[in-house]
Design an enzyme around this catalytic site. Structure first.
Site, PDB file in Angstrom:
ATOM      1  N   TYR A  89      84.086 -83.409  -4.046  1.00  0.00           N
ATOM      2  CA  TYR A  89      83.225 -83.159  -5.197  1.00  0.00           C
ATOM      3  C   TYR A  89      83.380 -84.241  -6.261  1.00  0.00           C
ATOM      4  CZ  TYR A  89      82.474 -78.389  -3.479  1.00  0.00           C
ATOM      5  OH  TYR A  89      82.134 -77.294  -2.723  1.00  0.00           O
ATOM      6  N   LYS A 109     109.336 -60.251 -12.708  1.00  0.00           N
ATOM      7  CA  LYS A 109     107.979 -59.862 -13.098  1.00  0.00           C
ATOM      8  C   LYS A 109     106.972 -60.778 -12.414  1.00  0.00           C
ATOM      9  CE  LYS A 109     108.000 -62.751 -17.265  1.00  0.00           C
ATOM     10  NZ  LYS A 109     107.772 -62.795 -18.733  1.00  0.00           N
TER      11      LYS A 109
END
Length: 361
Positions: free
Chosen positions: A253, A33
């Site tokens: 950042y 899955k």
């Protein structure tokens, strides 16, 4: 072309599947899955189809993709069908379906199937997600057995805390399953990856290995058994820029990294939009041209930065391994970044996959 890529070792995948089946002692559904946990469901199923007893997916869309690719082995819909309108497709493509709600039982009863269907009846033994309670489970079993459109019923449940080896919850769930299935005919399916690796006293006719197929350890500690797992994915990219900064200068950042010395910074084409964790801490180990290195600064959307100061030979185009291969395994990287080993490969996107070690078709 952007150099970010994931090498998928299909030989390792096959080895992990065979280990799961060996430990289970019966048959094993390979859980593919979520695009095989980010590894590519079609390619992984093709690599396993000559040895796998069957496959398991979350929803019919995933099953139909495998059928379209020529996968003829049994495929189980782990969440069953979401609407009764899916039942004709389930019959047409010879899919197996989980049933864990009364409405699904009634939908099957109302469906004139062209051939008997295989149903996996799900007990809620304590996960409290999908599944029927003990009384509802036994009533549903009796109802399904009486339906001509149902060919066989497999008895299943799902373990919520098998990755916690000191928890008594698994034993409680197994006892509840034994109570619910007492006197009922049918094969059983209980074991997931952590149960296979950590609970040898818990076994079932069918097992459902997921994370362990991809070489990651679902348990908090390593063991003799988990050491047999082979990592399947090796995430890599390359240095695309480099520069020197002086001591006291920040990188990225938020200035989360400030250079303690004159530092050579390498910029790597890999970011959180690719699936690498945004909050991997400074100093997260990586491999740079085969040598141990580390990240510096905050991971951004498209790039991350590494310290090249002690890698004088590294330059533009140098290869950086982020996980797998010589780098940290998924199980080692995940806790450093406060995520799970399941999440890391499932989050992968925008990264080219290359398949090695087996027939890719």
């Amino acid at each position: 072309m952007r150099p970010a890529r994931a090498l998928i070792d299909l030989a390792a995948l096959r080895s992990n599947y065979l280990l799961a089946r060996e430990l289970g002692g019966g048959k094993a559904l390979a859980v593919v899955k979520a695009d095989a946990y980010g590894h590519g469901a079609v390619r992984c199923a093709q690599a396993l189809q000559d040895i796998a007893d069957g496959f398991a997916v979350a929803a019919i869309e995933e099953a139909l993709e495998l059928r379209a690719a020529g996968i003829g082995a049994p495929i189980l819909l782990l969440e069953g069908f979401f609407e009764a309108s899916e039942l004709p497709l389930i019959a047409e493509h010879d899919l197996w379906t989980a049933v864990g709600s009364p409405w699904q039982v009634e939908a099957l009863a109302a469906f004139a199937s062209p051939q008997p269907l295989t149903v996996w009846l799900k007990l809620d033994s304590g996960m409290h997600r999908l599944g029927l309670d003990v009384a509802g489970f036994r009533a549903a079993y009796a109802r399904l057995q009486a339906l001509p459109q149902v060919g066989s019923v497999v008895l299943m449940t799902h373990l919520a805390r098998a990755d916690e080896l000191d928890s008594g919850r698994t034993a409680e769930q197994v006892a509840t399953f034994a109570e619910a299935t007492a006197g009922l005919d049918g094969q059983t399916s209980v074991c997931n990856s952590p149960a296979l690796l950590g609970w040898p006293q818990v076994r079932s006719d069918w097992v459902r290995p997921g994370l362990m197929l991809y070489g990651a350890n679902p348990l908090p500690q390593d063991s003799t058994l988990t050491s047999r797992l082979q990592p399947v994915m090796n995430l890599r990219s390359k240095v695309i820029a480099e520069r020197w900064i002086e001591a006291g200068e920040p990188v990225g950042y938020g200035a989360r990294f400030v250079a303690p010395r004159r530092t050579r910074v390498g910029v790597v084409a890999m970011g959180y939009a690719d699936g690498y964790p945004q909050f991997a801490p400074n100093g997260t180990p990586v491999i740079i041209d085969g040598q141990a290195g580390e990240t510096i600064g905050r991971v951004s959307m498209d790039m991350l930065t590494v310290d090249l100061t002690d890698h004088p030979e590294a330059t533009i185009g140098s290869e950086v391994e982020l996980w797998g291969g010589q780098a940290l395994s998924l199980s080692e990287l995940a806790p450093r970044c406060n995520v799970s080993a399941y999440q890391l490969p499932c989050a992968l996107k925008r990264v080219a996959r290359e398949y090695i070690g087996g027939q890719t078709q």
